[in-house]
Enzyme design. Structure first.
Site, short mmCIF file in Angstrom:
data_model
loop_
_atom_site.label_atom_id
_atom_site.label_comp_id
_atom_site.label_asym_id
_atom_site.label_seq_id
_atom_site.Cartn_x
_atom_site.Cartn_y
_atom_site.Cartn_z
N ASP A 134 0.76 -1.23 0.23
CA ASP A 134 -0.09 -0.09 -0.10
C ASP A 134 0.89 1.25 -0.10
O ASP A 134 0.57 2.14 -0.74
CB ASP A 134 -0.98 -0.14 1.23
CG ASP A 134 -1.98 1.26 1.17
OD1 ASP A 134 -2.20 1.54 0.00
OD2 ASP A 134 -2.23 1.63 2.17
N CYS A 188 -17.20 -7.91 -14.92
CA CYS A 188 -18.16 -7.30 -14.50
C CYS A 188 -19.33 -7.00 -15.30
O CYS A 188 -20.61 -7.03 -15.06
CB CYS A 188 -17.71 -5.73 -14.16
SG CYS A 188 -16.50 -5.47 -13.03
N CYS A 194 -22.47 -1.15 -8.33
CA CYS A 194 -21.59 -0.34 -7.53
C CYS A 194 -21.61 1.16 -7.77
O CYS A 194 -21.89 1.84 -6.90
CB CYS A 194 -19.83 -0.99 -7.51
SG CYS A 194 -19.63 -0.95 -9.24
#
Ligand code: SF4
Length: 379
Positions: A134, A188, A194
Site C-alpha cells: 500500500d 463485471c 456499485c
C-alpha cells in the site's frame, strides 16, 4: 536454478504462510496506468494520499535496480462481524470499515511478504528483492491485475474469483525472472450495481473514482467535512464499504481463517460517546493497532460527532457542549456546534451556541455555530 520449479515451490509455500492468492508479472512499466493517473490528477480526482511521483508509480525500476518480475499477493479478510454489540438509543455505536478490522493489514501483509523474501533468498542468495504494501510507490491494484490475481473492476477494486474483492494486496519486486501469469478476463459485464449504489456519485464512470467525493476518503480527512457528506457518512468512523458490499461477487463471502485479521467487535463497532473525550493514550490503546487509526484521533472524533448527529443522540448533548466550549481544536468545536444544531432544541441549546459564538475567534467555527443556530431555529 529452474525458475519454473522455484515459482511452483513459492506458490505452495505462500499458502502455508497465510497468503490466499499469488500471481506473477514482469517488471515492465505500467504505461496504461500512467495515462489513468495523469487524467485523475488533471480532473482533480486524486486524494493526495497517493505516492506523489507518477513515474515512480509506473516504472518499477525506479524502486529497485534490475527488477525482473513482481509477485502480487492477496490475503482475504472477514466481512461479517460475529457477536456484534447492539447499536441502541442511549448507547450508539460507530463502525470501522471491513478493511480496518483485525490487525493493521500493512503489518500483517508485510510479515507475509517478508517470509516470501526469506524463502527466495534461501534458494537464490544473490537475488535482490523489495516488499511493498500500500505505502510503496507501485499501485498494488495495477500489479495484481497484470499478475492475474483478479480483474480491475468497475468499483476500482481487484476482484478475485475465489475471494471476491475483500482482499488485501501486497507486492514483492525481485531480480528473479519468473514466468508471468496471464491477466484475468473482466467479469463485471453489464452490471452497474456499485455505480448505482454509490451515494455521492464518486464512481464517475466504470473504473474511475473521484476520490474527493468518495466517503471513504472523506472519513480520513482532518479538516471540516464538507456539508454535503456529513449526513451520508452515517455511523462510519473510518472507510466506506458500500461499493464492495453490493457487488454480486462478494455475495455471501466471509473469509475469517486468518487469526490476525479477526475483528474485536467492541473495537470496530465502538460506543461513540466515550470516543469524544478519549486521551491520546486511550485512543492508541483501543484503536492504535487498526489500519483505520493511521490519521490519528481527530478524524475519528470528528466522525464520532457526525455519527451521533446522524442518530440524533440526545444523551451526547452535554458532552458536545463541553467540546464546543473547551476543545482546543477548531474542527472539533465547529463540528460539535453543527451536531448540537442537528440534535438539539432551540429552547435548550440556543444559549450554548450563542455563548460560544460570543467567545469564538475562529471564523470557520463561527460559521458552524451559525449553521447550528439556523438548524435549531428551523425546527
Ligand atoms: Fe463489477 Fe458489478 Fe461488482 Fe461493480 S458491482 S464491481 S460492476 S460486478
Amino acid at each position: 536454478m529452474r525458475y519454473d520449479e522455484l515459482k511452483q515451490d513459492l506458490i505452495e509455500y505462500s499458502n502455508k504462510i497465510g497468503i490466499d492468492k499469488i500471481g506473477f508479472t514482469t517488471g515492465d512499466p505500467f504505461l496504461l496506468l500512467k495515462e489513468r493517473l495523469i487524467a485523475q490528477q488533471e480532473k482533480g480526482y486524486a486524494s493526495g494520499f497517493e505516492h506523489a511521483d507518477i513515474d515512480e508509480r509506473v516504472f518499477p525500476e525506479l524502486s529497485m535496480d534490475n527488477v525482473q518480475s513482481i509477485i502480487s499477493i492477496a490475503v482475504a479478510y472477514p466481512t461479517k462481524l460475529r457477536d456484534a454489540p447492539k447499536n441502541v438509543p442511549g448507547a450508539r455505536r460507530g463502525m470501522f470499515s471491513r478493511s480496518s478490522w483485525g490487525n493493521d493489514y500493512h503489518v500483517a501483509l508485510k510479515a507475509r511478504a517478508q517470509k516470501l523474501v526469506s524463502f527466495l533468498h534461501e534458494r537464490v542468495p544473490e537475488a535482490a528483492s523489495l516488499t511493498m504494501v500500500d505505502t510503496g510507490a507501485l499501485a498494488d491494484r495495477a500489479v495484481a491485475e497484470r499478475a492475474g490475481v483478479g480483474w480491475s473492476a468497475k468499483n476500482t477494486f481487484i476482484i478475485t474469483e475465489e475471494f471476491g474483492s475483500f482482499v488485501f494486496l501486497g507486492n514483492v519486486l525481485t531480480s528473479i525472472p519468473f514466468e508471468p501469469d496471464e491477466p484475468l478476463e473482466d467479469l463485471c459485464g453489464e452490471c452497474t450495481k456499485c455505480l448505482d449504489a454509490c451515494p455521492t456519485g464518486a464512481l464517475v464512470e466504470p473504473g474511475v473514482l473521484n476520490t474527493q467525493a468518495c466517503l471513504s476518503y472523506q472519513t480520513q480527512t482532518k479538516d471540516f467535512m464538507p456539508d454535503e457528506y456529513r449526513e451520508k457518512t452515517g455511523h462510519f468512523l473510518y472507510g466506506w464499504d458500500t461499493c464492495q458490499v453490493v457487488c454480486p461477487y462478494n455475495k455471501g463471502i466471509n473469509y475469517d481463517h486468518h487469526v490476525d485479521m479477526l475483528p474485536d467487535p467492541e473495537t470496530v463497532k465502538p460506543l461513540l460517546l466515550p470516543i469524544l473525550t478519549m486521551s491520546n493514550k486511550e485512543f492508541k490503546e483501543k484503536f492504535g493497532y487498526l489500519a483505520g487509526a493511521w490519521r490519528g484521533k481527530k478524524p475519528i472524533q470528528r466522525n464520532a460527532i457526525l455519527a451521533l448527529a446522524h442518530f440524533r443522540e440526545k444523551s451526547a448533548l452535554p458532552t458536545l457542549k463541553t467540546l464546543l466550549h473547551e476543545d482546543t481544536r477548531p474542527v472539533i468545536r465547529g463540528t460539535a456546534a453543527w451536531a448540537i444544531g442537528k440534535i438539539g432544541q432551540l429552547v435548550t441549546e440556543e444559549n450554548a451556541l450563542l455563548e460560544a459564538k460570543k467567545r469564538e475567534k475562529d471564523i470557520e467555527v463561527i460559521a458552524e455555530i451559525d449553521k447550528g443556530l439556523n438548524m435549531l431555529r428551523a425546527k
